[in-house]
Design a protein around this motif. Structure first.
Motif, mmCIF file in Angstrom:
data_model
loop_
_atom_site.group_PDB
_atom_site.id
_atom_site.type_symbol
_atom_site.label_atom_id
_atom_site.label_comp_id
_atom_site.label_asym_id
_atom_site.label_seq_id
_atom_site.Cartn_x
_atom_site.Cartn_y
_atom_site.Cartn_z
ATOM 1 N N ARG A 9 -21.604 -42.908 74.612
ATOM 2 C CA ARG A 9 -21.459 -41.700 73.797
ATOM 3 C C ARG A 9 -20.010 -41.479 73.370
ATOM 4 N NH1 ARG A 9 -25.782 -39.806 77.302
ATOM 5 N NH2 ARG A 9 -24.242 -39.154 78.881
ATOM 6 N N VAL A 41 -19.228 -43.677 70.391
ATOM 7 C CA VAL A 41 -19.817 -43.094 69.183
ATOM 8 C C VAL A 41 -18.997 -41.889 68.725
ATOM 9 C CG1 VAL A 41 -21.849 -41.911 68.254
ATOM 10 C CG2 VAL A 41 -22.128 -43.981 69.648
ATOM 11 N N CYS A 72 -15.976 -42.907 66.874
ATOM 12 C CA CYS A 72 -16.309 -43.310 65.509
ATOM 13 C C CYS A 72 -16.563 -42.083 64.637
ATOM 14 C CB CYS A 72 -17.528 -44.233 65.527
ATOM 15 S SG CYS A 72 -17.769 -45.188 64.009
ATOM 16 N N GLN A 73 -17.225 -41.074 65.201
ATOM 17 C CA GLN A 73 -17.431 -39.828 64.463
ATOM 18 C C GLN A 73 -16.107 -39.188 64.072
ATOM 19 O OE1 GLN A 73 -20.416 -38.041 67.363
ATOM 20 N NE2 GLN A 73 -21.166 -37.190 65.439
ATOM 21 N N VAL A 111 -20.662 -42.546 61.441
ATOM 22 C CA VAL A 111 -21.028 -43.732 62.230
ATOM 23 C C VAL A 111 -21.959 -44.556 61.357
ATOM 24 C CG1 VAL A 111 -22.030 -44.608 64.366
ATOM 25 C CG2 VAL A 111 -20.842 -42.391 64.355
ATOM 26 N N VAL A 153 -23.013 -50.226 63.891
ATOM 27 C CA VAL A 153 -22.796 -50.537 65.307
ATOM 28 C C VAL A 153 -23.170 -51.995 65.537
ATOM 29 C CG1 VAL A 153 -23.548 -50.129 67.672
ATOM 30 C CG2 VAL A 153 -23.147 -48.188 66.154
ATOM 31 N N SER A 179 -27.278 -48.165 71.095
ATOM 32 C CA SER A 179 -28.200 -47.884 70.000
ATOM 33 C C SER A 179 -28.721 -46.458 70.090
ATOM 34 C CB SER A 179 -29.376 -48.870 70.024
ATOM 35 O OG SER A 179 -28.929 -50.197 69.812
ATOM 36 N N ALA A 208 -25.842 -44.069 69.083
ATOM 37 C CA ALA A 208 -25.526 -44.161 67.657
ATOM 38 C C ALA A 208 -26.675 -43.641 66.797
ATOM 39 C CB ALA A 208 -25.208 -45.599 67.279
ATOM 40 N N GLY A 210 -27.447 -45.929 58.231
ATOM 41 C CA GLY A 210 -26.765 -46.637 59.302
ATOM 42 C C GLY A 210 -27.323 -48.031 59.472
ATOM 43 N N ILE A 270 -27.491 -51.106 62.543
ATOM 44 C CA ILE A 270 -27.235 -51.600 63.895
ATOM 45 C C ILE A 270 -27.492 -53.097 63.891
ATOM 46 C CG2 ILE A 270 -27.948 -51.513 66.318
ATOM 47 C CD1 ILE A 270 -28.834 -48.598 65.810
#
Length: 243
Positions: free
Chosen positions: A68, A71, A74-75, A80, A83, A118, A121, A131, A133
């Protein structure tokens, strides 16, 4: 043309090998990259060389809080968007000698780690409505390798994880795909005994090992809009090995 202009990405295990090559490739195409790795100092060195900058985060992918936090970092960059679940280890041993500790270690880093990243994200990507992944599996997850029951099982599990999450997230604009590299020239593979290396080389129709950048280019494709209608796919980057 920069394929990821204005987007933000997380690469786990991004301090070296395929992860480092991927971080550099995504940055070359415009992304700001969070390099998430247990080795924060080396991760920071990677970030320092990225044209758009980014962030280095100490991350144990087995820890939900660390996932978390990556993530969230990245926020902080704005969104985001990508990933790449690349973090991995090996603890090779034949079935007869494989310990429970080494089984758990490999499954936890590869499979649990990819799940936790995952999950964290996707919670953000679903709300964004977009997004990508990308899970780094392995050809070992397709064919199985002697002395790698743990690694092969983990990498096969990542394919199942890819397909299940792809189905769950597709209607929210989130794509999930996997890459299965074969013999790639990294510090880990170059430490193989010569006879083992030669045996693997003999199985490759193209007659050479791959380079980390060749895997990174496929990750870039899956992370970008070039693959806008691909989800739940597994792309082999193997030089034709085990076709």
């Amino acid at each position: 043309m920069k394929l990821l202009e204005g987007r933000n990405a997380i690469v786990t295990g991004g301090a070296q090998g395929i992860g480092r090559a991927t971080a550099l490739m995504l940055a070359e195409h415009g992304a700001r990259v969070v390099v998430a790795d247990l080795d924060e100092r080396t991760a920071q060195a990677v970030v320092d060389g990225l044209p758009q900058g980014g962030a280095a985060v100490r991350c144990d992918v087995r820890d939900p809080d660390d996932a978390r936090a990556a993530v969230a970092a990245c926020q902080d960059l704005g969104s985001v968007d990508v990933v790449v679940n690349n973090a991995g280890i090996t603890r090779d041993a034949t079935l007869r000698k494989l310990t429970m500790a080494d089984w758990d270690a490999v499954l936890d880093v590869h499979l649990k780690g990819a799940f936790l990243m995952s999950q964290a994200a996707a919670a953000v990507m679903r709300e964004q409505g977009r997004g990508a992944i990308v899970n780094i599996s392995s050809i070992s997850g397709k064919v199985g390798m002697i002395g790698q029951a743990n690694y092969s099982a983990a990498k096969a599990g990542m394919v199942g994880l890819t397909k299940a999450t792809a189905k769950e997230l597709a209607h929210r604009g989130v794509r999930v795909n996997a890459v299965q590299p074969g013999l790639i020239r990294t510090a880990m593979t170059e430490a193989l005994r010569q006879d083992v290396w030669d045996q693997k080389m003999s199985e490759i129709p193209m007659g050479r090992a791959g380079e980390p950048e060749e895997v990174a280019k496929v990750v870039l494709f899956l992370a970008s809009d070039l693959s806008s209608y691909l989800t739940g796919t597994v792309l082999e980057v193997t030089g034709g090995r085990f076709m």
